[in-house]
Scaffold this motif. Sequence first.
Motif, PDB file in Angstrom:
ATOM      1  N   LYS A   1       0.800  -1.219   0.000  1.00 26.56           N
ATOM      2  CA  LYS A   1       0.000   0.000   0.000  1.00 26.56           C
ATOM      3  C   LYS A   1       0.837   1.274   0.000  1.00 26.56           C
ATOM      4  O   LYS A   1       0.278   2.367  -0.053  1.00 26.56           O
ATOM      5  N   ASP A   2       2.147   1.155   0.078  1.00 24.97           N
ATOM      6  CA  ASP A   2       3.007   2.336   0.142  1.00 24.97           C
ATOM      7  C   ASP A   2       3.642   2.584  -1.224  1.00 24.97           C
ATOM      8  O   ASP A   2       4.434   1.766  -1.697  1.00 24.97           O
ATOM      9  N   PRO A   3       3.314   3.709  -1.873  1.00 26.56           N
ATOM     10  CA  PRO A   3       3.885   3.998  -3.207  1.00 26.56           C
ATOM     11  C   PRO A   3       5.406   4.055  -3.209  1.00 26.56           C
ATOM     12  O   PRO A   3       6.030   3.709  -4.213  1.00 26.56           O
ATOM     13  N   LEU A   4       6.016   4.477  -2.113  1.00 32.79           N
ATOM     14  CA  LEU A   4       7.470   4.556  -2.059  1.00 32.79           C
ATOM     15  C   LEU A   4       8.102   3.183  -2.235  1.00 32.79           C
ATOM     16  O   LEU A   4       9.078   3.018  -2.975  1.00 32.79           O
ATOM     17  N   ASN A   5       7.543   2.177  -1.568  1.00 33.09           N
ATOM     18  CA  ASN A   5       8.056   0.817  -1.697  1.00 33.09           C
ATOM     19  C   ASN A   5       7.842   0.276  -3.102  1.00 33.09           C
ATOM     20  O   ASN A   5       8.686  -0.448  -3.645  1.00 33.09           O
ATOM     21  N   GLN A   6       6.712   0.638  -3.689  1.00 31.38           N
ATOM     22  CA  GLN A   6       6.422   0.187  -5.049  1.00 31.38           C
ATOM     23  C   GLN A   6       7.392   0.821  -6.046  1.00 31.38           C
ATOM     24  O   GLN A   6       7.857   0.162  -6.980  1.00 31.38           O
ATOM     25  N   ILE A   7       7.703   2.094  -5.853  1.00 38.49           N
ATOM     26  CA  ILE A   7       8.669   2.761  -6.722  1.00 38.49           C
ATOM     27  C   ILE A   7      10.034   2.099  -6.603  1.00 38.49           C
ATOM     28  O   ILE A   7      10.711   1.837  -7.610  1.00 38.49           O
ATOM     29  N   LEU A   8      10.452   1.798  -5.371  1.00 39.10           N
ATOM     30  CA  LEU A   8      11.756   1.172  -5.159  1.00 39.10           C
ATOM     31  C   LEU A   8      11.841  -0.185  -5.841  1.00 39.10           C
ATOM     32  O   LEU A   8      12.834  -0.489  -6.511  1.00 39.10           O
TER      33      LEU A   8
END
Length: 330
Positions: A201-208
């Motif tokens: 649910k965290d976009p930052l983790n998805q971007i990484l």
Amino acid sequence: MKIDTIYSKILLYGFLAALFFSSTFAINKWLNVEMLGHWYWTASLRYIYVFLLINIIILIKNGSYSLLRTYKCYFQNILFWNMAGGIGFGIFYLCLCYAASYSDGWVLASTWQTTILFTPVVLFLLKERIKLHGVLYLIVMFIGVLLINNYAFKTIDDAFFNSIIPILIAAFSYPLGNTLCKFACEGKYEKISIHKYGISKDPLNQILIMVLGALPLIFIVGFIVNPTQPTIYQLKYIFIIAILTGVIATYFLYKARKIANKDGTALAFADGTQSIESPLALFWGFILFNEQLPNLSGWIGLILLTLGMGLFYLKNIKRQNNSIQNQKNY
């Protein structure tokens, strides 16, 4: 907060987001052509910088546990994430930066809008149900793109293959790779679901995790292309691009979406503000680099493109209003 105040703030933050996003089209061309830098470094350095920045931000915001879980998710599903990230981030931006050496920024930004046409194609290929409403507006937008690039379609030459074709590949790759990521985060692929890692649910983790997936392809392309050393201008200004797009522009867009809160109509309006990237890219190119203004058909195409986008989102807003009204009546 009053409805008109909400929409005024959304428009302001959405405009600022599009302003910073669109600036990168002109900056990429300046780096590749004016500074004689190789297009490969314009693409690869951005992701290297974003990789470093995202690691630091996640570490500060979510802690080391969240960061380690992201890496564990990547390595346990490495083939999938190399495919999704390689397509959605790698091929997308490599093609975009390559084309920037041969196209004006406003042409690049305008042709890039065909990604809206490719999104339903991607959904169809991934066996998702597609609603046919809005097809008329998509056709209007596509005609606009054709008129903008009319000079390129007069003759099939090197300029055509080096500019328009790579942009179209990028416009298809971006929704394909990111939709694969979205579906994985939603648990649609049972063997590749990332819910158990607590990062879906965290976009930052998805971007990484998408950047991690893109880096192998980027390094392979670098080995094949064997570019000259990056210029000092690329090392400095691509870091600025990473900040402009990955930090400032994204912040303003997220700010607009936050103001919209759970109102679907306002949220659609917030996303729709990004359709003004094309005229803004034209502004940046003309003001900063004295790029050639479009001819008459180009202006008509630009108007059709913007009109099609506006009508597309207004139609969605109207549909959501009708849906809300029907629920109230029920």
